[in-house]
Scaffold this motif. Structure first.
Motif, PDB file in Angstrom:
ATOM      1  N   ARG A 153       9.163 -18.243  39.862  1.00 55.84           N
ATOM      2  CA  ARG A 153      10.540 -18.446  40.351  1.00 55.84           C
ATOM      3  C   ARG A 153      11.555 -18.342  39.210  1.00 55.84           C
ATOM      4  NH1 ARG A 153       9.962 -20.743  45.640  1.00 55.84           N
ATOM      5  NH2 ARG A 153      12.184 -20.428  45.825  1.00 55.84           N
ATOM      6  N   ARG A 211      24.589 -14.472  45.103  1.00 51.81           N
ATOM      7  CA  ARG A 211      24.289 -15.102  46.402  1.00 51.81           C
ATOM      8  C   ARG A 211      25.540 -15.530  47.153  1.00 51.81           C
ATOM      9  NH1 ARG A 211      22.439 -16.419  50.157  1.00 51.81           N
ATOM     10  NH2 ARG A 211      20.971 -18.144  50.264  1.00 51.81           N
ATOM     11  N   TYR A 266       3.641 -21.708  57.145  1.00 52.28           N
ATOM     12  CA  TYR A 266       5.050 -21.527  57.550  1.00 52.28           C
ATOM     13  C   TYR A 266       5.158 -21.067  59.001  1.00 52.28           C
ATOM     14  CZ  TYR A 266       6.718 -22.299  52.850  1.00 52.28           C
ATOM     15  OH  TYR A 266       7.013 -22.876  51.654  1.00 52.28           O
ATOM     16  N   SER A 283       0.515 -21.451  47.574  1.00 53.07           N
ATOM     17  CA  SER A 283       1.180 -22.651  47.053  1.00 53.07           C
ATOM     18  C   SER A 283       0.671 -23.947  47.666  1.00 53.07           C
ATOM     19  CB  SER A 283       2.686 -22.536  47.266  1.00 53.07           C
ATOM     20  OG  SER A 283       3.159 -21.361  46.656  1.00 53.07           O
ATOM     21  N   HIS A 295       4.274 -24.944  38.431  1.00 51.77           N
ATOM     22  CA  HIS A 295       4.837 -24.462  39.697  1.00 51.77           C
ATOM     23  C   HIS A 295       6.170 -23.816  39.340  1.00 51.77           C
ATOM     24  CE1 HIS A 295       5.478 -25.317  44.294  1.00 51.77           C
ATOM     25  NE2 HIS A 295       5.322 -24.034  44.019  1.00 51.77           N
TER      26      HIS A 295
END
Ligand code: 1CP
Length: 342
Positions: free
Chosen positions: A26, A39, A150, A205, A318
């Motif tokens: 990330r 964004r 998900y 994950s 992570h």
């Protein structure tokens, strides 16, 4: 175009490298002000659907942080959206599905991926990037369990209760679901490598939520289908999950070349469980918020344990937290490089 001798690729093959390579899961995204500025003008999927904007966001952390690898800007739900599944990226939440997966009838909505048309924008972004980058590009996909979580929950979850209920309550439907998701991820990864990605990461994950017995029986075969289905392409395959201390041994046998270890497992213990592969990790992302001396000390603790053994890629355990200071990340990259220079 990255060459095969790039430190990141050498470490994936467990060859000695001029310094320990570093990248951050990330690394592209909300921790960077230049991403936040983009964004404000574009939705998440507008960025993913534009090859030029995808390339721009992918390059941002490479230019700012000096990392040894780029990771394609996208999301694990991109291939699902590409086959027509209605998914929205909700700010501060994550992917949210309009129609969660509940019954066998939902299988029909998971049609096979046709990468040349469905993922044309992603393939074009990879082509642009391999021309512009001087470090390897990592392609990625979600692993079947994490994708299923998900779809079944309809969005992020803390306990994955519906997912586990389906896995244990209807093993036949579960297997069919995971098999379709494995095919989807495999097709997406093969297309990314075909366009020039030099390595791939399979993100599982949330798999650490599982009992090892259920992982072995109900999940590992689908992950192995993805990883083994890439074997002929000859690119390093990284397999990653969080809280996987009890699963690392099996993850090491699923067909990866590199296994990610999170901070809950000391890096050498993790490596012993993973077996004769490379390892990636494992600084606790929360440490980035501590004073620099603490960040450096904790990074050194990992590097001292590794003690120069080839086959270590430095990363967080992570993803980069949204509030991480990019200057600390850049300093950390430089610190690891200097400390490990041979
Ligand atoms: O509003 C926004 O800008 C959305 C924030 C965001 C970003 C920047 C999301 C929503 N995804 C991404 C990009 C992304 N996702 C990347 C980019 C490349 C890079 O690493 O730099 C990658 C690799 C992912 C992969 C991803 N998406 C994972 C696996 C990695 C991990 O963190 O465990 C997962 C679980 C997702 C789902 C997802 N997408 C976005 C969010 C907030 C989440 C997590 C939601 C949850 O907590 O369940």
């Amino acid at each position: 175009m990255a060459d095969a001798q790039a430190p990141f690729l050498r470490a994936c093959r467990r060859e000695a490298a001029p310094h320990t390579p570093v990248w951050f899961m990330r690394q592209a995204g909300r921790s960077l002000p230049e991403f936040r500025a983009l964004r404000e003008r574009h939705s998440f999927f507008d960025l993913v659907r534009s090859p030029e904007l995808t390339a721009e966001v992918t390059l941002q952390p490479v230019q700012r942080l000096g990392v040894d690898a780029a990771i394609l800007f996208s999301d694990i739900v991109t291939p699902l959206q590409a086959i027509g599944i209605d998914v929205e990226m909700r700010s501060g939440v994550g992917p949210v599905f309009a129609h969660p997966f509940r019954t066998a009838a939902d299988l029909d909505r998971l049609r096979p991926l046709e990468p040349d048309t469905d993922l044309a924008h992603v393939i074009e972004a990879v082509r642009i990037l391999v021309k512009e980058l001087d470090v390897p590009l990592i392609g990625f996909a979600g692993a079947p369990f994490t994708m299923a979580s998900y779809l079944v929950e309809g969005g992020p979850s803390r306990d994955w209760a519906r997912t586990k209920a389906l896995m244990l309550g209807d093993p036949e439907l579960w297997r069919a679901l995971l098999d379709r998701l494995a095919s989807l991820s495999l097709a997406s990864l093969r297309a990314q490598v075909g366009a020039g990605a030099a390595a791939v990461q399979l993100f599982d994950s949330w798999v650490g939520a599982l009992d090892p017995h259920h992982y072995a029986e109900s999940v590992m075969p689908a992950s192995a289908k993805v990883l083994r289905g890439l074997a002929d392409l000859g690119v390093p395959r990284i397999h990653f999950g969080v809280s996987t201390g009890e699963l690392l041994g099996m993850m090491g046998k699923a067909g990866a070349d590199v296994v990610g270890v999170d901070w809950r497992t000391p890096i050498l213990d993790g490596w012993a469980r993973v077996g004769p592969l490379a390892v990636q990790g494992n600084l606790d992302p929360a440490i980035l918020g501590a004073p620099w001396e603490v960040v450096a000390r904790e990074a050194d603790r990992i590097l001292d344990a590794i003690d120069g053994r080839p086959g270590h890629i430095f990363n967080l355990g992570h993803g980069v937290p949204a509030d991480a200071d990019p200057d600390v990340l850049a300093r950390l990259v430089d610190h690891v490089h200097r400390r490990t220079q041979t």
